[in-house]
Design a protein around this motif. Structure first.
Motif, PDB file in Angstrom:
ATOM      1  N   ILE A 289       0.846  -1.195   0.000  1.00  0.00           N
ATOM      2  CA  ILE A 289       0.000   0.000   0.000  1.00  0.00           C
ATOM      3  C   ILE A 289       0.879   1.242   0.000  1.00  0.00           C
ATOM      4  N   TYR A 290       0.338   2.337  -0.474  1.00  0.00           N
ATOM      5  CA  TYR A 290       1.018   3.630  -0.549  1.00  0.00           C
ATOM      6  C   TYR A 290       2.274   3.566  -1.431  1.00  0.00           C
ATOM      7  N   SER A 291       2.264   4.317  -2.489  1.00  0.00           N
ATOM      8  CA  SER A 291       3.414   4.383  -3.384  1.00  0.00           C
ATOM      9  C   SER A 291       4.584   5.076  -2.694  1.00  0.00           C
ATOM     10  N   HIS A 292       5.788   4.806  -3.189  1.00  0.00           N
ATOM     11  CA  HIS A 292       6.990   5.389  -2.603  1.00  0.00           C
ATOM     12  C   HIS A 292       8.141   5.319  -3.611  1.00  0.00           C
ATOM     13  N   VAL A 293       9.230   5.984  -3.270  1.00  0.00           N
ATOM     14  CA  VAL A 293      10.428   5.949  -4.100  1.00  0.00           C
ATOM     15  C   VAL A 293      11.438   4.999  -3.462  1.00  0.00           C
ATOM     16  N   ASP A 300       4.567   1.638  -7.229  1.00  0.00           N
ATOM     17  CA  ASP A 300       3.147   1.840  -6.959  1.00  0.00           C
ATOM     18  C   ASP A 300       2.612   0.777  -6.008  1.00  0.00           C
ATOM     19  N   ALA A 301       1.572   1.140  -5.271  1.00  0.00           N
ATOM     20  CA  ALA A 301       0.897   0.183  -4.402  1.00  0.00           C
ATOM     21  C   ALA A 301       0.273  -0.925  -5.247  1.00  0.00           C
ATOM     22  N   CYS A 302       0.193  -2.133  -4.670  1.00  0.00           N
ATOM     23  CA  CYS A 302      -0.236  -3.286  -5.478  1.00  0.00           C
ATOM     24  C   CYS A 302      -1.270  -4.169  -4.797  1.00  0.00           C
ATOM     25  N   ALA A 303      -1.803  -3.765  -3.650  1.00  0.00           N
ATOM     26  CA  ALA A 303      -2.658  -4.656  -2.859  1.00  0.00           C
ATOM     27  C   ALA A 303      -3.821  -5.221  -3.670  1.00  0.00           C
ATOM     28  N   GLY A 304      -4.555  -4.351  -4.344  1.00  0.00           N
ATOM     29  CA  GLY A 304      -5.729  -4.812  -5.079  1.00  0.00           C
ATOM     30  C   GLY A 304      -5.386  -5.821  -6.147  1.00  0.00           C
ATOM     31  N   ALA A 305      -4.400  -5.500  -6.966  1.00  0.00           N
ATOM     32  CA  ALA A 305      -4.013  -6.415  -8.050  1.00  0.00           C
ATOM     33  C   ALA A 305      -3.406  -7.704  -7.513  1.00  0.00           C
ATOM     34  N   PHE A 321       2.740 -11.430   3.728  1.00  0.00           N
ATOM     35  CA  PHE A 321       3.260 -10.549   4.765  1.00  0.00           C
ATOM     36  C   PHE A 321       3.853  -9.317   4.079  1.00  0.00           C
ATOM     37  N   THR A 322       3.491  -8.151   4.559  1.00  0.00           N
ATOM     38  CA  THR A 322       3.772  -6.936   3.810  1.00  0.00           C
ATOM     39  C   THR A 322       4.617  -5.941   4.595  1.00  0.00           C
ATOM     40  N   ASP A 323       5.646  -5.409   3.929  1.00  0.00           N
ATOM     41  CA  ASP A 323       6.432  -4.313   4.495  1.00  0.00           C
ATOM     42  C   ASP A 323       5.601  -3.034   4.505  1.00  0.00           C
ATOM     43  N   ILE A 324       5.729  -2.241   5.563  1.00  0.00           N
ATOM     44  CA  ILE A 324       5.113  -0.923   5.592  1.00  0.00           C
ATOM     45  C   ILE A 324       6.213   0.108   5.829  1.00  0.00           C
ATOM     46  N   LYS A 325       6.170   1.202   5.065  1.00  0.00           N
ATOM     47  CA  LYS A 325       7.239   2.204   5.101  1.00  0.00           C
ATOM     48  C   LYS A 325       8.590   1.485   4.976  1.00  0.00           C
ATOM     49  N   LYS A 326       8.742   0.714   3.910  1.00  0.00           N
ATOM     50  CA  LYS A 326       9.846  -0.237   3.781  1.00  0.00           C
ATOM     51  C   LYS A 326      11.219   0.439   3.761  1.00  0.00           C
ATOM     52  N   LYS A 327      12.222  -0.381   4.108  1.00  0.00           N
ATOM     53  CA  LYS A 327      13.607   0.082   4.120  1.00  0.00           C
ATOM     54  C   LYS A 327      14.105   0.374   2.712  1.00  0.00           C
ATOM     55  N   HIS A 328      15.241   1.055   2.627  1.00  0.00           N
ATOM     56  CA  HIS A 328      15.859   1.435   1.351  1.00  0.00           C
ATOM     57  C   HIS A 328      14.899   2.261   0.487  1.00  0.00           C
ATOM     58  N   ALA A 330      12.385   6.140   0.174  1.00  0.00           N
ATOM     59  CA  ALA A 330      12.013   7.472   0.647  1.00  0.00           C
ATOM     60  C   ALA A 330      10.496   7.571   0.691  1.00  0.00           C
ATOM     61  N   HIS A 331       9.976   8.067   1.794  1.00  0.00           N
ATOM     62  CA  HIS A 331       8.526   8.120   1.986  1.00  0.00           C
ATOM     63  C   HIS A 331       8.033   9.548   2.193  1.00  0.00           C
ATOM     64  N   ALA A 332       8.742  10.497   1.574  1.00  0.00           N
ATOM     65  CA  ALA A 332       8.349  11.895   1.728  1.00  0.00           C
ATOM     66  C   ALA A 332       6.950  12.153   1.186  1.00  0.00           C
ATOM     67  N   VAL A 333       6.574  11.430   0.124  1.00  0.00           N
ATOM     68  CA  VAL A 333       5.271  11.649  -0.485  1.00  0.00           C
ATOM     69  C   VAL A 333       4.128  11.259   0.461  1.00  0.00           C
ATOM     70  N   THR A 334       4.427  10.391   1.431  1.00  0.00           N
ATOM     71  CA  THR A 334       3.405  10.003   2.418  1.00  0.00           C
ATOM     72  C   THR A 334       3.844  10.399   3.824  1.00  0.00           C
ATOM     73  N   SER A 335       4.584  11.487   3.926  1.00  0.00           N
ATOM     74  CA  SER A 335       5.091  11.912   5.234  1.00  0.00           C
ATOM     75  C   SER A 335       3.978  12.321   6.195  1.00  0.00           C
ATOM     76  N   ASP A 336       2.800  12.641   5.642  1.00  0.00           N
ATOM     77  CA  ASP A 336       1.680  13.021   6.505  1.00  0.00           C
ATOM     78  C   ASP A 336       0.871  11.810   6.964  1.00  0.00           C
ATOM     79  N   VAL A 337       1.342  10.603   6.586  1.00  0.00           N
ATOM     80  CA  VAL A 337       0.699   9.360   7.022  1.00  0.00           C
ATOM     81  C   VAL A 337       1.655   8.636   7.954  1.00  0.00           C
ATOM     82  N   SER A 338       1.254   8.438   9.200  1.00  0.00           N
ATOM     83  CA  SER A 338       2.136   7.808  10.179  1.00  0.00           C
ATOM     84  C   SER A 338       2.294   6.318   9.898  1.00  0.00           C
TER      85      SER A 338
END
Length: 494
Positions: A289-293, A300-305, A321-328, A330-338
């Motif tokens: 979930i939630y796209s990131h760099v 891109d997020a892929c949960a639905g597909a 099992f899913t990584d959230i705010k994964k390592k390696h 940048a999550h600046a685009v979702t910085s307002d989501v904890s």
């Protein structure tokens, strides 16, 4: 299916597959790659880990899933099948007993200079926070110490710490290490046999958990099919010519060391395909979930597909099992989501378990963040990086640990497994379920005993198994009890 016990977090050991054909770093043919995978799988199984996770970590630089070639999928399928076959070929006893057998073999065959060191251990009482009474073990000429609830536990942990550090510092010759590893891998362990005479016990750490048996008779096939459910979820199946054999095979499946796969980078559909083809239990997915760099670019997020694909290939039994705010990344685009809000969203979108990591491989996750995620969701939360023997107590709230770097020589994921360090971690994990006095007998108790009962190689499997069976105290529901409670006059049809 990987089952999470409420008594102890599960431990998932990483197998970093050597660089595969088609990647810049590939130097080995698949035969040698698979042999290395097989050897690591056996080492992990002998150490009593709950599961292994196979990953193409050496395939640098990584491609995103949309650019990944079919050769990677084919090679990872072969590697996973190799690991699965290796695990199936090394017994079906409980993980804690497997670890005990391996520890005995390790102590018996470790280099002579370390045996002399172990004989000179100094045991002393100690207290922690003025409340918990513990024992410590120190060794002349070594700075490492071991601590434990008993003198035997402290001494064993001290020996393992010293051996692990000696390997890191290359104090052992390659011949000594090869000799030691061969004896550990060949150590005998009592398997579970589907015979009428054996009484099968469920693992101690699953006591008091609500199991539900369903036995169905198939007259045409002339066999029984058994399903074992836990809290309403199917966890194992088994078939046999009799009810007892069907239930025995079902418990064998339940006790099996589980296996999962991750394909970098973000190749989650491909991982599901590999898991389906190889009969694996779970995958580790990035970018759920939630796209990131990421290092490899925008993801891109892929949960639905992904979950629709899992349904389409009839693979709903494979956990994601899913990584959230994964390592390696940048999550600046979702910085307002904890992180906690991300966890809640992942649970809503159907994740089977969440993985919290540090910023990079081997980097520690924030214990407070882990606690925060655990408090917000009702699915398992795993710590996916940076877990080691020194900080593992900071993550007691987690359901499990994915450990790779810490188990390797010098703590580097590229190196081979440091067996004593792996054992030390697993001893800590299983400490509440192990009788350390049976592993590390004092010299006086050895003299008083009739023969050396710790030397498994001097007895046949059946003799050792019967001796252990006679001295075991019941630690769970036996098959006899389950058959009495769950075998009415007519078979239960689910």
């Amino acid at each position: 299916m990987l089952i999470f016990s409420k008594f102890r977090p599960v431990v998932i050991g990483m197998i970093h597959v050597p660089a595969l054909p088609g990647t810049p770093g590939n130097k080995l043919p698949m035969e040698i790659i698979c042999e290395r995978v097989r050897q690591e799988a056996i080492v992990y199984k002998r150490a009593g880990v709950d599961s292994i996770l196979v990953e193409n970590m050496h395939d640098l630089p990584y491609l995103q899933g949309k650019d990944l070639g079919p050769e990677t999928v084919a090679c990872m399928t072969r590697a996973c099948l190799t690991a699965k076959e290796a695990l199936q070929g090394h017994g079906h006893t409980t993980q804690d007993k497997t670890l005990v057998h391996s520890l005995k073999a390790f102590l018996q065959h470790m280099p002579d200079q370390l045996k002399k060191m172990a004989d000179n251990a100094v045991i002393a009482p100690m207290t922690i926070d003025g409340k918990h009474e513990m024992s410590s073990a120190s060794f002349p000429d070594f700075k490492e110490i071991g601590t434990g609830k008993s003198p035997a536990e402290a001494k064993l942990k001290g020996i393992l710490h010293i051996c692990a550090n000696c390997i890191d510092k290359e104090h052992f010759t390659s011949e000594e290490m090869s000799h030691l590893e061969q004896h550990i891998q060949s150590a005998k362990s009592s398997e579970i046999h589907g015979t009428e005479e054996r009484i099968l016990k469920l693992p101690k750490n699953y006591n008091e958990m609500k199991f539900d048996w369903r036995v169905r008779n198939f007259p045409v096939e002339q066999k029984f099919r058994t399903k074992l459910s836990l809290d309403g979820k199917l966890v194992a199946e088994g078939t046999g010519q009799t009810k007892r054999k069907a239930m025995t095979n079902c418990v064998k499946e339940f006790l099996r060391c589980k296996i999962g796969v991750q394909i970098l980078a973000g190749a989650n559909h491909q991982a599901l395909a590999v898991a389906k083809a190889a009969g694996l239990d779970f995958i580790r997915a990035e970018g759920f979930i939630y796209s990131h760099v990421a290092d490899e670019g925008w993801m891109d997020a892929c949960a639905g597909a992904l979950l629709r694909y899992r349904s389409n290939i009839h693979a709903k039994q494979i956990q994601v099992f899913t990584d959230i705010k994964k390592k390696h990344s940048a999550h600046a685009v979702t910085s307002d989501v904890s992180l906690a809000e991300t966890a809640v969203a992942a649970e809503l979108f159907g994740s089977d378990g969440l993985i919290v990591t540090g910023t990079a491989t081997g980097m520690e996750a924030d214990p407070e963040e882990v606690k925060g995620v655990v408090s917000k969701v009702n699915i398992p939360v795993l710590v996916g990086s940076g877990v080691n023997l020194q900080n593992v107590d900071n993550y007691k709230d987690a359901s499990g640990y994915i450990v790779g770097s810490h188990f390797k020589v010098k703590g580097q994921w590229r190196n081979r497994i440091n067996i004593p360090r792996l054992y030390a971690f697993m001893v800590n994990s299983w400490s509440d379920f192990i009788d350390f006095d049976t592993i590390l007998l004092t010299e006086d108790s050895k003299k008083d005993s009739v023969g050396d009962k710790t030397d498994l190689s001097s007895e046949s499997d059946s003799e050792q198994s019967s001796k252990e069976e006679s001295k075991d105290t019941p630690i769970g529901d036996t098959l006899d009890t389950l058959l009495l409670e769950n075998s009415p006059d007519t078979d239960v049809i689910d």
